[in-house]
Design an enzyme around this catalytic site. Structure first.
Site, PDB file in Angstrom:
ATOM      1  N   SER A  42       0.803  -1.202  -0.137  1.00  0.00           N
ATOM      2  CA  SER A  42       0.174   0.058   0.048  1.00  0.00           C
ATOM      3  C   SER A  42       0.827   1.207  -0.037  1.00  0.00           C
ATOM      4  O   SER A  42       0.409   2.273  -0.581  1.00  0.00           O
ATOM      5  CB  SER A  42      -0.971   0.170   1.264  1.00  0.00           C
ATOM      6  OG  SER A  42      -0.293  -0.130   2.458  1.00  0.00           O
ATOM      7  N   ASP A 336      -4.643   6.900   8.450  1.00  0.00           N
ATOM      8  CA  ASP A 336      -5.594   6.020   9.182  1.00  0.00           C
ATOM      9  C   ASP A 336      -4.407   5.307  10.285  1.00  0.00           C
ATOM     10  O   ASP A 336      -3.387   5.785  10.428  1.00  0.00           O
ATOM     11  CB  ASP A 336      -6.073   5.018   8.522  1.00  0.00           C
ATOM     12  CG  ASP A 336      -5.266   4.362   7.389  1.00  0.00           C
ATOM     13  OD1 ASP A 336      -3.861   4.142   7.765  1.00  0.00           O
ATOM     14  OD2 ASP A 336      -5.349   3.703   6.434  1.00  0.00           O
ATOM     15  N   HIS A 339      -1.178   3.877   7.575  1.00  0.00           N
ATOM     16  CA  HIS A 339      -0.601   4.457   6.455  1.00  0.00           C
ATOM     17  C   HIS A 339      -0.410   5.872   6.864  1.00  0.00           C
ATOM     18  O   HIS A 339      -1.209   6.734   7.429  1.00  0.00           O
ATOM     19  CB  HIS A 339      -1.579   4.545   5.224  1.00  0.00           C
ATOM     20  CG  HIS A 339      -1.866   3.117   5.158  1.00  0.00           C
ATOM     21  ND1 HIS A 339      -3.218   2.441   5.417  1.00  0.00           N
ATOM     22  CD2 HIS A 339      -1.105   2.237   4.379  1.00  0.00           C
ATOM     23  CE1 HIS A 339      -3.007   1.080   4.992  1.00  0.00           C
ATOM     24  NE2 HIS A 339      -1.873   0.907   4.339  1.00  0.00           N
TER      25      HIS A 339
END
Length: 360
Positions: A42, A336, A339
């Site tokens: 990610s 979040d 991340h």
């Protein structure tokens, strides 16, 4: 006559001679970077997961709230990733698109795309558990992309692009969290053995890239995993008295540093073994830990909680359109619970540009 009289002159002469040897005038400068290709998780996925059946998606608000037109692109952040900033810095394109995005045309691939998949890792079992793209699958998409480029500009130009492109590999955090800390997939004999297993995967992938013509390869190390908000939360749940006093899980950070040292040694060995290649370590640990230790320097106020929801556990599908979010995300290091925010990614990119680009 003073025997030391000639020493400064001699020293100056030898210094100039050394500089001449190190920087001969006729040495040809490295050709400019033609493209940027990213593989991994990610941290470099700009939306490939939007086009595969997985829960690991972020193509919904509040993700993307700092992105141009507030678009939720599938990037796990409020805005751009480090690879977006680097692509822009290199003058390639404003942001690095996801390869699976239908709007990406073969001609767009010539300046770079991301093949990465959020939730994935170096260990295939990590990606299989999250139903995301394994490194093998990402590689097969790269091979497909090479075919598309050749159909547009021919073999010679495609090979030139690949030879002079920058390749970024960023993965390993999910592997450590799933397999070692949260025991989702069971564990290897020891942390060190599992790290060695992951690094053998890195080595095999770099070899593949080199065989395909890649010569500029950067591999991101691990972040301070123990400081990810979700790991801070899980680490303090077991000790109720410190639940309200959030601190990094230090043993996980120690593991990250050990992995990063091993990775640097591996990169050095590979640079020597693979002719004409530059295989560099992309340090994300240092800028992230510096932001945590000196938040004011970066204009940050919150470094161990995410901006989305409570900031303690939410990520991906749990960070929902109706989730309460912080007012000023630029004061948050994490968007979040896992991340980094666009602000943190810009710091990482700036650090990479200062440290790595002189070497490329």
């Amino acid at each position: 006559m003073n025997p030391n009289h000639h020493k400064p002159i001699l020293l100056t002469f030898f210094t100039l001679l050394l500089l001449q040897l190190l920087n001969p005038i006729n040495a040809s400068p490295s050709p400019p970077i033609t493209a940027l290709y990213a593989f991994g998780d990610s941290t470099v996925d700009s939306g490939n997961n939007n086009y595969i059946p997985t829960l690991f998606q972020s193509n919904h608000p509040p993700y993307g709230r700092s992105f141009p037109s507030k678009l939720s692109t599938g990037r796990f952040s409020d805005g751009k990733l480090a690879t977006d900033f680097i692509a822009s810095f290199l003058g390639l394109k404003p942001t690095l698109p996801a390869y699976l995005n239908p709007s990406v045309k073969p001609v767009d691939i010539l300046t770079g795309v991301s093949f990465a998949s959020a939730g994935g890792g170096l260990d295939d079992r990590t990606a299989m558990m999250s139903l995301t793209l394994t490194m093998d699958k990402q590689w097969s998409y790269f091979e497909e992309a090479v075919g598309k480029m050749k159909s547009v500009v021919g073999d010679l130009e495609t090979n030139r692009v690949i030879n002079n492109a920058l390749f970024v590999i960023s993965a390993g955090t999910n592997d450590m969290i799933y397999n070692v800390y949260d025991h989702v997939l069971g564990s290897f004999i020891s942390v060190s053995d599992y790290q060695d297993y992951l690094l053998s995967k890195v080595e095999a992938f770099i070899q593949r890239l080199h065989d395909a013509g890649a010569r500029r390869i950067t591999v991101a190390g691990l972040p301070p995993i123990g400081c990810l908000p979700v790991q801070v939360t899980l680490g303090t749940v077991t000790i109720p008295r410190i639940f309200h006093h959030r601190i990094c899980t230090e043993n996980q950070n120690t593991d990250s540093r050990l992995y990063n040292q091993k990775l640097q040694k591996l990169n050095f060995r590979l640079s020597q073994r693979l002719p004409g290649s530059k295989i560099l370590y992309l340090d994300i640990y240092t800028p992230l830990i510096d932001m945590i230790k000196h938040p004011r320097k970066y204009g940050l106020e919150e470094t161990l909680k995410g901006c989305c929801g409570t900031g303690l556990l939410e990520a991906g599908p749990l960070c929902k359109p109706l989730s309460r979010t912080c007012e000023d995300v630029s004061k948050y290091m994490f968007f979040d619970s896992v991340h980094p925010s666009q602000k943190a990614y810009s710091v990482i990119a700036t650090y990479a540009i200062q440290k790595l680009f002189p070497l490329l």
